[in-house]
Design an enzyme around this catalytic site. Structure first.
Site, PDB file in Angstrom:
ATOM      1  CE  LYS A  43      -3.315   2.379   2.898  1.00 31.16           C
ATOM      2  NZ  LYS A  43      -3.755   2.658   4.086  1.00 31.16           N
ATOM      3  CG  HIS A  45      -1.124   7.268   1.199  1.00 31.55           C
ATOM      4  ND1 HIS A  45      -2.196   7.128   0.789  1.00 31.55           N
ATOM      5  CD2 HIS A  45      -0.896   6.923   2.309  1.00 31.55           C
ATOM      6  CE1 HIS A  45      -3.048   6.542   1.904  1.00 31.55           C
ATOM      7  NE2 HIS A  45      -2.161   6.536   2.708  1.00 31.55           N
ATOM      8  CG  PHE A 179     -14.614   2.546  10.026  1.00 31.04           C
ATOM      9  CD1 PHE A 179     -13.799   3.324   9.282  1.00 31.04           C
ATOM     10  CD2 PHE A 179     -15.121   2.855  11.333  1.00 31.04           C
ATOM     11  CE1 PHE A 179     -13.069   4.068   9.935  1.00 31.04           C
ATOM     12  CE2 PHE A 179     -14.471   3.809  11.895  1.00 31.04           C
ATOM     13  CZ  PHE A 179     -13.407   4.486  11.287  1.00 31.04           C
ATOM     14  CG  MET A 182     -10.808  -2.579   8.077  1.00 27.27           C
ATOM     15  SD  MET A 182     -10.710  -1.981   6.715  1.00 27.27           S
ATOM     16  CE  MET A 182      -8.996  -1.346   6.679  1.00 27.27           C
ATOM     17  NE  ARG A 213     -11.984  12.244  11.064  1.00 24.85           N
ATOM     18  CZ  ARG A 213     -13.182  12.918  10.553  1.00 24.85           C
ATOM     19  NH1 ARG A 213     -14.107  13.397  11.400  1.00 24.85           N
ATOM     20  NH2 ARG A 213     -13.686  12.942   9.163  1.00 24.85           N
ATOM     21  N   GLY A 215     -14.365   7.278   8.566  1.00 23.22           N
ATOM     22  CA  GLY A 215     -14.764   6.177   7.315  1.00 23.22           C
ATOM     23  C   GLY A 215     -15.935   6.552   6.573  1.00 23.22           C
TER      24      GLY A 215
END
Length: 249
Positions: A43, A45, A179, A182, A213, A215
C-alpha cells in the site's frame, strides 16, 4: 469503510528521508517490503513520479482508490492534527485554503518533495495525483475504484487480482473490512505508533482523533460551509474539465 488493504502500488528502494521516519516505533517499511515473498501486496500514497518505473514495465497490478476531494480534505485535516502538534489548533477554514492551493500537505513533520507556487509539498498536488492514475484507468494492470463504492466492488477487485472467490468468502472479506472491524484491528489501525487519540481544542474538530476516525461517505457536509462547497465544485470543474472525472456524494 476505509481502504481495503489490497491496494497494490510500489515504494522506492532508496532509503526514505529521516523526516519520514519520525513516527515513534514505526518500522522501515521499505525494508519489510524487500523481504516479502512474491506476490507482494503493498500500500502506498506516493505520487507516480516517486514510484519505480518497473511498476509499469513489469505490469504489476495496481488498485487505485479515489475519493471525493471534499471528504479527502476533511479526512486529511484530522490526520494532520494527529501527527503534527503544530497543527492541533488550526482552523478548518485555514486548512481548506491550503488544500485549495496545494499547501495542505506542507507540514514540518513531512518530507518536502515538490513545490507549487514556491510552496513545498511532500506528495505534490492532490489533483495531479488523481489525474495521472485516472489517465491510466484503461491500462490492463490498473483498476480504479471509488472509495464510496468499495464494499460493492469486492468481487471486482478480487477478480482483477486473479482471485475467483465464492460468495461466502467474498461476504467474509467484506465483513472483515468493515470500518468497525478495521478500527479494532492493529494491522489496519496503527494508533500504536501515534499514541492515544489526541484532543483537539479548535472548533470544528472532533473531541479525539485516531487513525481510523469515521470512514464515512459525505462527512464533508458537517464541516464545509456553503461557500467552501461551491468553491471546491468550481475548482474541480476547472482542474478536471474534459477528463470525464466527476465526483458524487
Amino acid at each position: 469503510q476505509q481502504e481495503i488493504h489490497w491496494v497494490s502500488s510500489a515504494v522506492p528502494r532508496d532509503e526514505p528521508p529521516k523526516s519520514l521516519q519520525q513516527v515513534k516505533g514505526a518500522p522501515d517499511t521499505y525494508k519489510i517490503v524487500e523481504n516479502i515473498p512474491s506476490p507482494r501486496v503493498i500500500k502506498s500514497h506516493l505520487p507516480p513520479q516517486f514510484l519505480p518505473p518497473q511498476l509499469w514495465e513489469k505490469k504489476a497490478k495496481i488498485v487505485y482508490v479515489i475519493r471525493n476531494p471534499k471528504d479527502v480534505v476533511v479526512s486529511y485535516f484530522f490526520f494532520i492534527k494527529m501527527i503534527n502538534p503544530q497543527k492541533v489548533d488550526q482552523a478548518f477554514s485555514e486548512f481548506f485554503k491550503e488544500m485549495m492551493d496545494g499547501r495542505g500537505t506542507s507540514t514540518k513533520s513531512l518530507t518536502r518533495l515538490s513545490t507549487v507556487k514556491g510552496r513545498s509539498l511532500p506528495y505534490g498536488p492532490w489533483w495531479d495525483h488523481y489525474l495521472f492514475f485516472w489517465k491510466k484507468r484503461h491500462e490492463p494492470n490498473a483498476l480504479l475504484v471509488r472509495f464510496e463504492e468499495l464494499k460493492r466492488n469486492v468481487e471486482k477487485i478480487s477478480n482483477f487480482l486473479g482471485k475467483h472467490l465464492s460468495a461466502e468468502t467474498l461476504d467474509a472479506i467484506t465483513e472483515h473490512c468493515t470500518f468497525a472491524n478495521m478500527k479494532k484491528n492493529p494491522m489496519s489501525s496503527p494508533d500504536i505508533f501515534f499514541g492515544p487519540p489526541k484532543s483537539a481544542t479548535n472548533s470544528g474538530a472532533d473531541s479525539a482523533t485516531s487513525f481510523m476516525r469515521k470512514g464515512k461517505v459525505g462527512d464533508w457536509k458537517f464541516h464545509f460551509t456553503v461557500a467552501q462547497s461551491e468553491a471546491m465544485d468550481a475548482f474541480i470543474r476547472n482542474k478536471f474539465q474534459g477528463t470525464g472525472m466527476t465526483f458524487d456524494h
